[in-house]
Motif scaffolding. Structure first.
Motif, PDB file in Angstrom:
ATOM      1  N   ASP A  77      -4.687   2.232   8.250  1.00 42.11           N
ATOM      2  CA  ASP A  77      -4.032   1.150   7.502  1.00 42.11           C
ATOM      3  C   ASP A  77      -3.847  -0.098   8.356  1.00 42.11           C
ATOM      4  OD1 ASP A  77      -3.354   2.478   4.886  1.00 42.11           O
ATOM      5  OD2 ASP A  77      -2.403   3.876   6.256  1.00 42.11           O
ATOM      6  N   GLU A  78      -4.938  -0.614   8.860  1.00 44.09           N
ATOM      7  CA  GLU A  78      -4.900  -1.812   9.700  1.00 44.09           C
ATOM      8  C   GLU A  78      -5.672  -2.956   9.041  1.00 44.09           C
ATOM      9  OE1 GLU A  78      -3.390  -3.005  12.000  1.00 44.09           O
ATOM     10  OE2 GLU A  78      -2.663  -1.484  13.390  1.00 44.09           O
ATOM     11  N   VAL A  79      -5.255  -4.164   9.342  1.00 41.80           N
ATOM     12  CA  VAL A  79      -5.925  -5.366   8.848  1.00 41.80           C
ATOM     13  C   VAL A  79      -6.489  -6.124  10.039  1.00 41.80           C
ATOM     14  CG1 VAL A  79      -5.671  -7.519   7.563  1.00 41.80           C
ATOM     15  CG2 VAL A  79      -4.354  -5.497   6.876  1.00 41.80           C
ATOM     16  N   GLU A  80      -7.767  -6.440   9.957  1.00 47.25           N
ATOM     17  CA  GLU A  80      -8.443  -7.171  11.037  1.00 47.25           C
ATOM     18  C   GLU A  80      -8.562  -8.646  10.645  1.00 47.25           C
ATOM     19  OE1 GLU A  80     -12.671  -7.098  13.539  1.00 47.25           O
ATOM     20  OE2 GLU A  80     -12.397  -5.812  11.783  1.00 47.25           O
ATOM     21  N   PHE A  81      -8.180  -9.524  11.565  1.00 42.68           N
ATOM     22  CA  PHE A  81      -8.191 -10.971  11.328  1.00 42.68           C
ATOM     23  C   PHE A  81      -9.200 -11.647  12.248  1.00 42.68           C
ATOM     24  CE2 PHE A  81      -4.085  -9.595   9.888  1.00 42.68           C
ATOM     25  CZ  PHE A  81      -3.801 -10.392   8.781  1.00 42.68           C
ATOM     26  N   HIS A  82      -9.646 -12.813  11.810  1.00 42.05           N
ATOM     27  CA  HIS A  82     -10.419 -13.664  12.706  1.00 42.05           C
ATOM     28  C   HIS A  82      -9.532 -14.038  13.893  1.00 42.05           C
ATOM     29  CE1 HIS A  82     -12.574 -17.182  14.225  1.00 42.05           C
ATOM     30  NE2 HIS A  82     -13.630 -16.754  13.548  1.00 42.05           N
ATOM     31  N   TYR A 203      16.657   6.791   4.305  1.00 47.12           N
ATOM     32  CA  TYR A 203      16.262   7.074   2.919  1.00 47.12           C
ATOM     33  C   TYR A 203      14.773   7.370   2.898  1.00 47.12           C
ATOM     34  CZ  TYR A 203      20.720   5.254   1.107  1.00 47.12           C
ATOM     35  OH  TYR A 203      22.063   5.048   0.820  1.00 47.12           O
ATOM     36  N   ARG A 204      14.381   8.247   1.967  1.00 44.63           N
ATOM     37  CA  ARG A 204      12.973   8.518   1.754  1.00 44.63           C
ATOM     38  C   ARG A 204      12.509   7.664   0.569  1.00 44.63           C
ATOM     39  NH1 ARG A 204      12.682   9.830   6.080  1.00 44.63           N
ATOM     40  NH2 ARG A 204      12.360  11.884   7.016  1.00 44.63           N
ATOM     41  N   ILE A 205      11.517   6.820   0.826  1.00 41.70           N
ATOM     42  CA  ILE A 205      11.049   5.858  -0.167  1.00 41.70           C
ATOM     43  C   ILE A 205       9.727   6.350  -0.755  1.00 41.70           C
ATOM     44  CG2 ILE A 205      10.588   3.434  -0.623  1.00 41.70           C
ATOM     45  CD1 ILE A 205      13.344   3.903   0.590  1.00 41.70           C
ATOM     46  N   VAL A 206       9.678   6.445  -2.090  1.00 41.39           N
ATOM     47  CA  VAL A 206       8.466   6.886  -2.784  1.00 41.39           C
ATOM     48  C   VAL A 206       8.170   5.903  -3.908  1.00 41.39           C
ATOM     49  CG1 VAL A 206       7.386   8.702  -4.157  1.00 41.39           C
ATOM     50  CG2 VAL A 206       8.916   9.319  -2.273  1.00 41.39           C
ATOM     51  N   GLY A 207       6.940   5.402  -3.944  1.00 39.55           N
ATOM     52  CA  GLY A 207       6.568   4.467  -5.006  1.00 39.55           C
ATOM     53  C   GLY A 207       5.471   3.527  -4.554  1.00 39.55           C
ATOM     54  N   HIS A 208       5.467   2.323  -5.123  1.00 36.31           N
ATOM     55  CA  HIS A 208       4.397   1.377  -4.820  1.00 36.31           C
ATOM     56  C   HIS A 208       4.931  -0.045  -4.856  1.00 36.31           C
ATOM     57  CE1 HIS A 208       4.458   0.335  -9.089  1.00 36.31           C
ATOM     58  NE2 HIS A 208       3.682  -0.686  -8.798  1.00 36.31           N
ATOM     59  N   LYS A 209       4.146  -0.954  -4.311  1.00 35.01           N
ATOM     60  CA  LYS A 209       4.379  -2.389  -4.451  1.00 35.01           C
ATOM     61  C   LYS A 209       3.037  -3.033  -4.780  1.00 35.01           C
ATOM     62  CE  LYS A 209       8.691  -2.002  -3.722  1.00 35.01           C
ATOM     63  NZ  LYS A 209       9.669  -2.213  -4.810  1.00 35.01           N
ATOM     64  N   TRP A 210       3.099  -3.968  -5.701  1.00 36.90           N
ATOM     65  CA  TRP A 210       1.881  -4.557  -6.264  1.00 36.90           C
ATOM     66  C   TRP A 210       1.401  -5.771  -5.488  1.00 36.90           C
ATOM     67  CZ3 TRP A 210      -2.068  -3.229  -8.836  1.00 36.90           C
ATOM     68  CH2 TRP A 210      -2.778  -4.076  -9.685  1.00 36.90           C
ATOM     69  N   LEU A 249      -1.792   1.198   2.816  1.00 35.68           N
ATOM     70  CA  LEU A 249      -2.423   0.008   2.255  1.00 35.68           C
ATOM     71  C   LEU A 249      -3.560   0.448   1.339  1.00 35.68           C
ATOM     72  CD1 LEU A 249      -2.572  -2.341   5.378  1.00 35.68           C
ATOM     73  CD2 LEU A 249      -0.674  -1.886   3.830  1.00 35.68           C
ATOM     74  N   GLN A 250      -3.473   0.076   0.064  1.00 34.77           N
ATOM     75  CA  GLN A 250      -4.472   0.503  -0.908  1.00 34.77           C
ATOM     76  C   GLN A 250      -5.678  -0.437  -0.951  1.00 34.77           C
ATOM     77  OE1 GLN A 250      -3.944   3.555  -2.473  1.00 34.77           O
ATOM     78  NE2 GLN A 250      -2.352   3.463  -0.903  1.00 34.77           N
ATOM     79  N   ARG A 251      -5.405  -1.715  -0.986  1.00 31.16           N
ATOM     80  CA  ARG A 251      -6.485  -2.714  -0.965  1.00 31.16           C
ATOM     81  C   ARG A 251      -5.849  -4.076  -0.724  1.00 31.16           C
ATOM     82  NH1 ARG A 251      -8.341  -3.979  -7.261  1.00 31.16           N
ATOM     83  NH2 ARG A 251      -6.250  -4.022  -8.176  1.00 31.16           N
ATOM     84  N   SER A 264      -1.532  -7.468  -0.019  1.00 28.43           N
ATOM     85  CA  SER A 264      -1.996  -6.105  -0.271  1.00 28.43           C
ATOM     86  C   SER A 264      -1.204  -5.403  -1.356  1.00 28.43           C
ATOM     87  CB  SER A 264      -1.889  -5.285   1.011  1.00 28.43           C
ATOM     88  OG  SER A 264      -0.530  -5.145   1.386  1.00 28.43           O
ATOM     89  N   GLU A 265      -1.802  -4.337  -1.851  1.00 29.90           N
ATOM     90  CA  GLU A 265      -1.100  -3.339  -2.647  1.00 29.90           C
ATOM     91  C   GLU A 265      -0.788  -2.170  -1.712  1.00 29.90           C
ATOM     92  OE1 GLU A 265      -3.593  -2.362  -5.983  1.00 29.90           O
ATOM     93  OE2 GLU A 265      -4.113  -4.484  -6.256  1.00 29.90           O
ATOM     94  N   ILE A 266       0.427  -1.666  -1.775  1.00 31.37           N
ATOM     95  CA  ILE A 266       0.814  -0.581  -0.880  1.00 31.37           C
ATOM     96  C   ILE A 266       1.478   0.546  -1.662  1.00 31.37           C
ATOM     97  CG2 ILE A 266       1.136  -2.178   1.051  1.00 31.37           C
ATOM     98  CD1 ILE A 266       4.126  -1.802   0.748  1.00 31.37           C
TER      99      ILE A 266
END
Length: 539
Positions: A77-82, A203-210, A249-251, A264-266
Motif C-alpha cells: 500500500d505505497e504511493v510512488e511520486f515523481h 478502537y478497531r475501525i472497520v469500513g471504507h472511505k471513498w 489502498l484500493q485505487r 485514494s479509496e481506502i
C-alpha cells in the motif's frame, strides 16, 4: 529549408516574482505580519523560477502511482511520486506552510502562513493538499491533549521526512483527513464505518472511505460510528510497535485536475485508531479541521486567480493583433482589468480571513466574524475561480488551449476548491446555519461591513439589501446562494473600499453593486481607470 519566420511570439514568463502583488503585500502588513515580508518575497521569487515551475510541471505530467503489493506478493500500500513532488513538499515544509503557525506565538503567524501558502501555490497546487491538511489537523487533534502533546511538535516541524515509519521516530509528520464514504459524500452522518472500543483504550475501525487525499501521509483523522455515535479518530499508518496499520489502498482516483496529488479509496480491515474528542462528537471535532481547510480553499482559489491574471497580462503585453499589442486593445483592457479586480478582491478578503484566524482565539468578535465570513467567502471566491480561469485562458486564444501554455492545468485545478470541503450548496447552507445558530455572527458581519459605510453609495445600498434579505426568512434555503453571494460580494467590496486601490474599489462597486456590468468578465463600465488597475497585474 526555412518555410517561414517565427515572430510575434510571447517570451517565457519565467523567471518572475509572484510576490510582486500589491494586494498581498499590503494585506500582509495590514493584518499584522509585516515581519514575514522577506520570506514571502523569497518564496515568490522561488515559485516563479524556471526550476520550481519545472518541478510543478513534471509532478503533474507524471502523476503518482499506487503499488498495492511488492514483487513477492506482500501487501505494501505505497504511493510512488515523481522526485520533484518531494522537492515541492520540502520547500513548503521548510517555510512552515503546514503546522508551523501553531507553534509560533508571534502575532500574525497565520497571516504570514496564508501569504506564503498563496505565494508558493503557483508552483503546484496538488502538493498543497497534504500541506493544508497538516495545518488543519492540529486544532482538531487538540481535542485529545495527550495525542496533541505527542504529535503537534512533529506536525509543526520544518523537516520534511518522507517514508513509512512509526510517527514518533520521524523528524516531521504529514497528516491527512478521511471522512466521506460512497453512500454519503458530504453527508458524513450517513457513514457506516464502525469503531469498536478495545480494552487497551484503542478502537478497531472497520469500513471504507471513498475519497482520501494524500494517502502517503503519516496519520489521518477519520470519522467512524462508535457506540456513542459518529466520532473522530486518529489512525497512524504505522503503529507504535512498528507494524503497519490495516489501512488498505484500493485505487487512486483519476481526477480532472490536481494530478500531482494522490487521492485514494481506502478500506479499514480492523485498523487501530485513537479517539479524538468525545464519542458522538465527531463532526464537532473534525469541523475544526474542515474550517482550516476551507480557509485554504479560499487561498488556493485566490492563488489561481492571481496566476491567471499574471499569465494573461504577460501574454497581452507581448502579443500583437490587428496592428497593436493586445494590452492596448480597449476590449482586452476591459477583460484584463475585470480579472484584476476579481483577483484583488479575492486576495484582500483572504488576508482579512487570515487575520481573523490569528485573532479568533482571544477575540470573540473576530471568532464570530471568521465563522460567517469564511462560510460566505468559501462559497463565492471558490465559485468564481473556474469562470476566472476560463476567461484568463481565453486571453491567449487558441494558444491557451494548448498544454504548453500552462493554462489548461490552471483551468482543471479551478473547480476543485469549490468542491473540496463542501460544494456550493453545502457552503451556502452552512452560512445560513451559522447565522441561525450563532446570531452573534450576523452582528459581527454587519459591524465589519459597516466600517466602510459612507465611502461608496453603491456599497451602502448593497449593505441595506442584505439587511432586507435576512429579515425575510421565507424560502430562505431556496434563496441561499443568492443571499450568500451578496454577503460575500459586500464583504469584498467593504475590504476594497477601506484598504484596496481606489480605482479597483470604485470599479468593483460600480460593476458588482451598481448594475453597470454584464454577465461575462470584460463588461466593466466606461470610465474605469484601466491603466491604474492593469499596473497591478505585472510581476
Amino acid at each position: 529549408m526555412a518555410t517561414h519566420e517565427v515572430f510575434n511570439q510571447v517570451p517565457p514568463i519565467t523567471p518572475f516574482d509572484f510576490s510582486r502583488n500589491p494586494a498581498l503585500i499590503e494585506g500582509l502588513h495590514r493584518e499584522g505580519a509585516g515581519w514575514a515580508e522577506a520570506e514571502v518575497r523569497e518564496l515568490g521569487a522561488l515559485a516563479g523560477s524556471v526550476e520550481a515551475q519545472e518541478w510543478g510541471r513534471l509532478a503533474n505530467e507524471y502523476p503518482p502511482v499506487l503499488h498495492t503489493h511488492d514483487r513477492y506478493g506482500n501487501r505494501v500500500d505505497e504511493v510512488e511520486f515523481h522526485p520533484y513532488w518531494h522537492n515541492l513538499m520540502d520547500v513548503a515544509v521548510r517555510h512552515g506552510l503546514h503546522g508551523s503557525p501553531w507553534l509560533d506565538d508571534r502575532p500574525g503567524a497565520h497571516v504570514a502562513r496564508a501569504a506564503k501558502f498563496y505565494t508558493w501555490g503557483i508552483a503546484d497546487a496538488g502538493h498543497m493538499c497534504p500541506i493544508s491538511m497538516t495545518y488543519a489537523a492540529v486544532p482538531a487533534l487538540r481535542h485529545n491533549p495527550e495525542l496533541a502533546a505527542r504529535f503537534e511538535p512533529l506536525l509543526g516541524s520544518r523537516t520534511y521526512d518522507f517514508g513509512l515509519r512509526e510517527p514518533s521516530s520521524k523528524a516531521g509528520l504529514i497528516a491527512g483527513m478521511s471522512m466521506t464514504e460512497k453512500q454519503g459524500g458530504s453527508d458524513v452522518r450517513a457513514n457506516t464505518t464502525t469503531a469498536t472500543p478495545q480494552s487497551d483504550g484503542t478502537y478497531r475501525i472497520v469500513g471504507h472511505k471513498w475519497f482520501t487525499s494524500a494517502p502517503m501521509s503519516d496519520m489521518f483523522l477519520t470519522l467512524a460510528q462508535a457506540p456513542g455515535g459518529l466520532s473522530c479518530f486518529l489512525l497512524p499508518r504505522v503503529l507504535p510497535d512498528g507494524t503497519r496499520n490495516a489501512l488498505r489502498l484500493q485505487r487512486l482516483k483519476d481526477k480532472l485536475g490536481n494530478k500531482s496529488n494522490a487521492s485514494s479509496e481506502i478500506e479499514y480491515e480492523n485498523a487501530t485508531g485513537w479517539l479524538v474528542g468525545a464519542e458522538g462528537a465527531g463532526v464537532k471535532t473534525i469541523i475544526e479541521m474542515v474550517n482550516m481547510t476551507r480557509l485554504d480553499c479560499v487561498i488556493g482559489s485566490a492563488t489561481g486567480m492571481r496566476t491567471g491574471v499574471v499569465y494573461a497580462a504577460h501574454h497581452a503585453r507581448h502579443r500583437e493583433a490587428f496592428g497593436a499589442e493586445l494590452i492596448d486593445q480597449p476590449a482586452m483592457r476591459n477583460v484584463l482589468a475585470d480579472l484584476v479586480i476579481e483577483s484583488d478582491a479575492a486576495t484582500t478578503v483572504m488576508m482579512r480571513l487570515a487575520g481573523a484566524t490569528d485573532r479568533a482565539a482571544t477575540d470573540p468578535a473576530e471568532a464570530a466574524l471568521r465563522r460567517i465570513a469564511l462560510a460566505v467567502t468559501k462559497y463565492w471566491v471558490c465559485k468564481r475561480a473556474p469562470a476566472h480561469a476560463a476567461e484568463a485562458l481565453e486571453c491567449f486564444g487558441g494558444n491557451g488551449y494548448v498544454e504548453e501554455s500552462g493554462m489548461p492545468r490552471l483551468y482543471r485545478e479551478a473547480p476543485l476548491m469549490s468542491i473540496w470541503e463542501g460544494s456550493g450548496n453545502v457552503a451556502a447552507l452552512d452560512a445560513l446555519r451559522a447565522m441561525g445558530r450563532q446570531p452573534e455572527t450576523v452582528e459581527a458581519y454587519f459591524n465589519e461591513v459597516s466600517l466602510a459605510r459612507g465611502a461608496n453609495h453603491h456599497l451602502d445600498d448593497a449593505i441595506d439589501r442584505i439587511g432586507k434579505e435576512l429579515t425575510d426568512l421565507g424560502d430562505i434555503e431556496f434563496r441561499a446562494r443568492r443571499v450568500v453571494e451578496l454577503m460575500a460580494l459586500v464583504l469584498q467590496g467593504a475590504q476594497l473600499v477601506r484598504h484596496g486601490h481606489a480605482a479597483v474599489a470604485d470599479a468593483f462597486c460600480a460593476s458588482r453593486f451598481g448594475g453597470d456590468w454584464g454577465i461575462a468578465f470584460g463588461t466593466l463600465p466606461v470610465g474605469v481607470d484601466t491603466e491604474a488597475i492593469l499596473q497591478r497585474a505585472f510581476v
